[in-house]
Design a protein around this motif. Structure first.
Motif, mmCIF file in Angstrom:
data_model
loop_
_atom_site.group_PDB
_atom_site.id
_atom_site.type_symbol
_atom_site.label_atom_id
_atom_site.label_comp_id
_atom_site.label_asym_id
_atom_site.label_seq_id
_atom_site.Cartn_x
_atom_site.Cartn_y
_atom_site.Cartn_z
ATOM 1 N N LEU A 24 21.445 63.416 51.298
ATOM 2 C CA LEU A 24 20.705 62.946 52.467
ATOM 3 C C LEU A 24 19.882 61.718 52.122
ATOM 4 C CD1 LEU A 24 19.691 66.435 53.776
ATOM 5 C CD2 LEU A 24 21.415 64.895 54.700
ATOM 6 N N GLY A 25 19.548 61.555 50.834
ATOM 7 C CA GLY A 25 18.784 60.381 50.425
ATOM 8 C C GLY A 25 19.516 59.117 50.834
ATOM 9 N N ALA A 26 20.782 59.019 50.442
ATOM 10 C CA ALA A 26 21.551 57.820 50.749
ATOM 11 C C ALA A 26 21.820 57.710 52.245
ATOM 12 C CB ALA A 26 22.868 57.824 49.973
ATOM 13 N N ILE A 98 10.637 69.704 47.113
ATOM 14 C CA ILE A 98 11.618 68.826 47.773
ATOM 15 C C ILE A 98 12.625 69.676 48.538
ATOM 16 C CG2 ILE A 98 13.495 67.177 47.427
ATOM 17 C CD1 ILE A 98 11.994 66.098 45.025
ATOM 18 N N ILE A 231 16.360 67.754 37.334
ATOM 19 C CA ILE A 231 17.764 68.052 37.642
ATOM 20 C C ILE A 231 18.696 67.588 36.542
ATOM 21 C CG2 ILE A 231 19.646 67.224 39.122
ATOM 22 C CD1 ILE A 231 17.284 67.610 41.286
ATOM 23 N N SER A 317 23.447 68.311 46.798
ATOM 24 C CA SER A 317 22.119 67.915 46.325
ATOM 25 C C SER A 317 21.164 69.095 46.356
ATOM 26 C CB SER A 317 21.559 66.786 47.183
ATOM 27 O OG SER A 317 22.441 65.705 47.194
ATOM 28 N N LEU A 321 18.916 71.049 43.288
ATOM 29 C CA LEU A 321 17.472 71.328 43.304
ATOM 30 C C LEU A 321 17.217 72.814 43.034
ATOM 31 C CD1 LEU A 321 16.633 69.137 46.422
ATOM 32 C CD2 LEU A 321 15.550 68.845 44.200
ATOM 33 N N MET A 385 7.916 62.561 41.737
ATOM 34 C CA MET A 385 9.138 62.180 41.006
ATOM 35 C C MET A 385 8.870 61.036 40.029
ATOM 36 S SD MET A 385 12.055 62.638 43.895
ATOM 37 C CE MET A 385 13.360 63.045 42.789
HETATM 38 N N1 PFF Z 1 19.334 62.650 45.289
HETATM 39 C C1 PFF Z 1 19.422 63.462 46.458
HETATM 40 C C2 PFF Z 1 19.613 62.617 47.646
HETATM 41 O O1 PFF Z 1 19.464 61.399 47.534
HETATM 42 O O2 PFF Z 1 19.889 63.142 48.704
HETATM 43 C C3 PFF Z 1 18.254 64.297 46.737
HETATM 44 C C4 PFF Z 1 17.495 64.766 45.594
HETATM 45 C C5 PFF Z 1 18.089 65.650 44.745
HETATM 46 C C6 PFF Z 1 16.258 64.298 45.376
HETATM 47 C C7 PFF Z 1 17.401 66.025 43.670
HETATM 48 C C8 PFF Z 1 15.572 64.698 44.323
HETATM 49 C C9 PFF Z 1 16.141 65.542 43.465
HETATM 50 F F1 PFF Z 1 15.454 65.908 42.401
#
Ligand code: PFF
Length: 444
Positions: A24-26, A98, A231, A317, A321, A385
């Motif tokens: 979901l980040g991207a 998160i 992670i 993702s 977590l 983070m």
């Molecule tokens: N990287 C994942 C994303 O961009 O959706 C989300 C995420 C996973 C954020 C794990 C932080 C994390 F530690």
């Protein structure tokens, strides 16, 4: 994946880590953060951060995980001692928090998939789509219910074992997501007025480069690479001894960045073509993508596949977590995997529900203009983070550099020059950048 198992191959590790990174980040967060932070003035620092401190911190996390083995707390204790174990525990907390709100957005994906099954998402009227999204998030029962559904899926995958299910599924669905995104991009770019979106994304303007945009870009780098929450330490601990850590890490960074850029290209041209605001907030993806689908033949079929892929990206993702917290409870508290996941299921449901309700009945509770959901996201992304990254940088750059250097060397013929660059980034550049960003974020 139990705490003493290993990835079956290098590709398995890269896919799982890229699966964690791309989510979901991207696709959800990047477009609206870029929109809120001046487009290119956000994207360019993001790319620079990713290929400097980002990729080297990924390497360091994986190296420490492989050396230390076990959960992030176990690994940091064995490589850095008791203080670092405590810092590892902070990483566990970060991942937990998160996941609590990530699961709310994951719930929106399930909801839209459900709509797509009923053929109800290919609507071209922006107002109807905005109202639809607004209704979903402000209706407490709906929002909590979908959050529960997504969280349950995540827990089921983690109980069932990561490698059998999620690895196999993502091998097919992640490439499919890319292909669908490309198809959407082509359609979006051929809409009248779409080019404004591309210009917005890539046309750099100095006045947009505020300290806040840079802070947000750094936070997003950590978020998108899944850094700082333990992670990659956890996933690295399952990495076979001979795999090259730097190569795999570079792959992860490249895949993460291309997913974000593709998502930007998917959303922003449509935002401009349909006359919406680029800083449209968390609903951006859920409003623009259906509008594009309404402009393609067989849109509802595309929509269905798109939301399946989005859900899988979110799930891989979320799984990563939860794996951090589960591995910690197994290793440190001697709980069975089942018990650990069940405890998390309940606790995450409760905390996530507060985030879910913060768009509706609890929207009056705000801190600095942020509701509970935004507040958690802001604190985790911009502070917790990066702080986790600072911990890893000091451990790898100072206390445990010889150990980390050995790990970097496995499978590579590095000369002293490149190792010095890695060392400099870990020992100086990353800590300084994180500290400056903290200062700006708190007092700037
Ligand atoms: N990287 C994942 C994303 O961009 O959706 C989300 C995420 C996973 C954020 C794990 C932080 C994390 F530690």
């Amino acid at each position: 994946m139990s705490s003493n198992s290993q990835w079956s191959s290098r590709v398995g590790f890269i896919l799982a880590s890229a699966g964690s990174a791309i989510g979901l980040g991207a696709i959800w967060k990047f477009p609206f953060w870029a929109g809120a932070n001046g487009g290119a003035a956000f994207i360019i620092p993001y790319i620079i951060f990713t290929f400097t401190i980002g990729v080297v911190l990924v390497m360091a996390e994986v190296a420490i995980g492989r050396k230390g083995r076990g959960s992030v707390v176990t690994a940091l204790r064995s490589v850095g001692g008791p203080w670092y174990a405590l810092m590892g525990a902070l990483g566990v907390l970060t991942s937990f928090v998160i996941l609590s709100y990530y699961s709310v957005v994951g719930g929106w994906c399930v909801a839209y998939l459900w709509d797509a099954v009923g053929g109800n998402v290919t609507i071209s009227d922006p107002q109807i789509l905005k109202d639809h999204f607004g209704n979903l998030v402000s209706n407490g029962y709906l929002n909590v219910g979908w959050h529960f559904a997504f969280l349950t899926l995540t827990c089921a995958v983690v109980i069932g074992g990561v490698e059998a299910g999620i690895e196999r599924v993502s091998k097919y669905l992640m490439p499919m997501l890319f292909i669908l995104m490309l198809a959407i991009i082509v359609r979006g770019l051929t809409l009248p007025g779409a080019w404004g979106g591309v210009e917005y994304l890539f046309n750099f303007q100095w006045e947009n480069l505020t300290s806040n945009a840079i802070l947000n870009a750094m936070g997003f780098t950590f978020f998108s690479l899944s850094l700082g929450g333990g992670i990659l330490v956890t996933y690295g601990s399952y990495l076979p001894g001979k795999t090259s850590v730097p190569h795999s890490s570079l792959w992860i960074a490249v895949l993460a960045i291309q997913a974000a850029i593709l998502a930007g290209l998917m959303i922003m041209p449509a935002v401009f073509a349909f006359g919406m605001e680029p800083n449209g907030g968390p609903g951006l993806v859920f409003i623009t993508v259906p509008m594009i689908f309404s402009h393609v033949p067989f849109g509802s079929i595309f929509a269905f596949f798109f939301y399946v892929c989005l859900l899988v990206a979110a799930l891989t993702s979320a799984v990563s977590l939860l794996e951090v917290v589960t591995a910690f409870m197994q290793n440190e508290w001697n709980l069975s995997r089942k018990k650990a996941v069940t405890i998390n299921w309940v606790a995450l449901f409760l905390l996530g529900s507060v985030s879910a309700l913060s768009f509706g009945v609890w929207s009056d509770f705000t801190v600095g203009g942020r509701n509970f959901f935004d507040l958690l996201d802001y604190v985790c992304t911009n502070f917790m983070m990066p702080f986790g990254g600072l911990v890893i940088a000091t451990l790898a750059g100072w206390k445990a550099w010889p150990v980390v250097r050995e790990q970097f060397r496995i499978g590579n013929n590095f000369g002293p020059g490149i190792l010095k660059v890695f060392h400099f980034i870990l020992a100086f550049l990353a800590p300084i950048l994180v500290l400056v960003a903290f200062y700006q974020g708190l007092f700037g």
